[in-house]
Each structure stands twice: as C-alpha cells, then as structure tokens.
Write a protein that holds these residues in place. Structure first.
Motif, short mmCIF file in Angstrom:
data_model
loop_
_atom_site.label_atom_id
_atom_site.label_comp_id
_atom_site.label_asym_id
_atom_site.label_seq_id
_atom_site.Cartn_x
_atom_site.Cartn_y
_atom_site.Cartn_z
N SER A 189 0.68 -1.06 -0.12
CA SER A 189 0.18 0.05 -0.08
C SER A 189 0.94 1.29 -0.02
CB SER A 189 -0.62 0.10 1.35
OG SER A 189 0.03 -0.05 2.42
N TYR A 243 -4.25 0.64 3.56
CA TYR A 243 -5.12 -0.49 2.93
C TYR A 243 -6.08 -1.12 4.02
CZ TYR A 243 -3.50 -0.99 -1.81
OH TYR A 243 -2.97 -0.75 -3.31
N THR A 276 -2.18 -7.48 4.34
CA THR A 276 -3.65 -7.24 4.01
C THR A 276 -4.23 -7.79 3.02
OG1 THR A 276 -3.41 -5.26 5.24
CG2 THR A 276 -5.27 -5.24 4.14
N1 DGL Z 1 1.81 -2.74 4.82
C1 DGL Z 1 0.70 -3.60 4.71
C2 DGL Z 1 0.41 -4.65 5.32
O1 DGL Z 1 1.15 -5.71 5.45
C3 DGL Z 1 -0.61 -2.55 4.47
C4 DGL Z 1 -0.85 -1.71 5.35
C5 DGL Z 1 -2.05 -0.84 5.22
O2 DGL Z 1 -1.86 0.10 4.37
O3 DGL Z 1 -2.94 -0.55 6.08
O4 DGL Z 1 -0.81 -5.24 5.58
#
Ligand code: DGL
Length: 247
Positions: free
Chosen positions: A8, A40, A73
């Motif tokens: 993201s 995200y 995510t």
């Molecule tokens: N870095 C991401 C993850 O590992 C997305 C985090 C986000 O944008 O909330 O979930």
C-alpha cells in the motif's frame, strides 16, 4: 530475472530490503507502493480486490517473472483472486506464514508448547481471520494508527505507539508476529518478545519454493549494476528520500 514487489506504500520495502541484502544485483527489482490509497487496512474487501487486480496488471506490463505481495492485508485475499491470466508466479505473505507454521521446526516447538502468539496487524488482516488456519493459538491485535504515522515518516511517534501496543500484550505471550510489513520499521527495538517477521520468512520461502539460487549465475566476473525501479502512486521529494532511507 525480474522480481516485482508491491504494498500500500512503504511497508513492502521491508521485504524488498531482505532480498536486496541477500541477492543484491543478481535480480532486477520493481517496487510499487500505492501511497495515494494507503492505508489499505481500513478498506473493504471489495475495494482491496480491485486494487490487487490493478496492481497485478501493472506488474504484468512491467514484465516481471515473480510478484511478491509484500502486503499482509492483500495477501489474506489472494486466494480469491484469479491468477490464471498472469504468466508470473505470485508469492504472498499468508502462504509464507502458513508454510512457516506447518513446516518449520521452530513453529512446531511453539505448537507443541501450546504457546499463544500475538499478531499485530491491520484491521483488515485481523478481520480476515485467515490466521486461524495456521494451527497455533493467536491473539490478534489491530493497530490502525501505525501505518499513517509511518507513511508520513513519523517513525518516532510510531515507535512510541508500538511500545504501547506491546505493553498491553498478556504476560504469557512471548512470540509476536509482525503482521504488517510497515511494522518491521518500528519493531527493531528491545522488547521481551521473540519476533516472527514475515518479511524475513518471505525470503526463505522464495528460496525454497521458487528457485532460489538455481537460476543465478554466481560465477560472473563483471560487476552487475543494480536495477531497481521504485514507483509510488503518490510521492514528493521528501517521501522518496524517506523511502530510500528505509531501504
Ligand atoms: N503494509 C501492509 C500490510 O502488510 C498494508 C498496511 C496498510 O496499508 O494498512 O498489511
């Protein structure tokens, strides 16, 4: 061979960083961070599935050989995405963790001791409940304020908040899963926990499942130049400088 990473925003750089340390210029790298739509973690499943398709199409245009979903995510949703149209293979962090918990000696010890683990992750990852398949008892904790802080380069405040989350974890828990790739940048501080970092495990998974060293030409004499392309859907000078410093 070209490896494509996405997230993201800045979080997936913690995964790319592991690959750069190990392989340096042996591969070429494309990174896409969807900073215009980060975070995200508070988006609906339907929205996230649209984003995933758009990013995979983008990676297709970039002609990558392997896509690494460096985002927990969206990794939790990858099983609902039709990957047939794509020639590349996709590695996602859900599978990385699933493999770790079912096939590693370390995890079998945790399982045998019936230890509970904490999973610090986004709200969406917590809501997905997909970690229930990993065969260990997990206490999920959503940390919605960390990603916006890290995206705005406020690492100091993010580190303080991280400590507050840690202080709320019950005494019996010793293992902590860094369930969001952004968090790797704030988790590197002393604590009473043993950290399980999907960013690091992803590299091992890649080595075991895709091809590891087999396609690399280690005997080369000429020094290769690192081919690394970083793209963000929204950025300015400051953001790019911060991204480079994280790498
Ligand atoms: N870095 C991401 C993850 O590992 C997305 C985090 C986000 O944008 O909330 O979930």
């Amino acid at each position: 061979m070209k490896l494509g990473f996405y997230d993201s925003g800045l979080g997936g750089l913690s995964v790319l960083r592991e690959f750069l340390r190990e392989y340096k210029a042996d591969y070429s790298y494309v990174y896409f961070g969807d900073s215009a739509r980060a975070p995200y973690g508070n988006k609906s499943k339907a929205e996230l599935k649209v984003f995933i398709k758009e990013i995979l199409d983008y990676m297709n245009d970039k002609e990558v050989d392997v896509v690494i979903s460096a985002c927990n995510t969206t990794s939790m949703l990858m099983h609902e995405i039709d990957l047939d149209p794509y020639l590349f293979q996709v590695i996602n962090l859900y599978d990385v963790m699933n493999d770790y918990f079912h096939n590693s000696l370390e995890a079998s010890i945790i399982r045998d001791l019936h230890s509970r683990l904490a999973l610090l992750a986004t709200q969406s990852t917590v809501d997905s409940k997909r970690y229930l398949n990993w065969g260990v008892e997990i206490l999920p904790i959503a940390c919605p304020d960390l990603v916006p802080l890290i995206e705005s380069a406020d690492i100091d405040t993010a580190k303080q908040k991280w400590q507050v989350y840690l202080s709320k974890i019950p005494e019996d828990i010793r293992h902590l899963i860094i369930g969001c790739t952004h968090f790797s940048f704030v988790a590197d501080q002393p604590s009473r926990f043993e950290l399980i970092d999907p960013a690091k495990l992803c590299l091992k998974y890649f080595q075991n499942t895709i091809m590891g060293d087999t396609l690399l030409n280690h005997g080369h004499k000429l020094e290769k130049r690192l081919e690394l392309e970083l793209y963000f859907s929204k950025s300015d000078e400051k953001y790019l400088r911060f991204a480079e410093s994280l790498l």
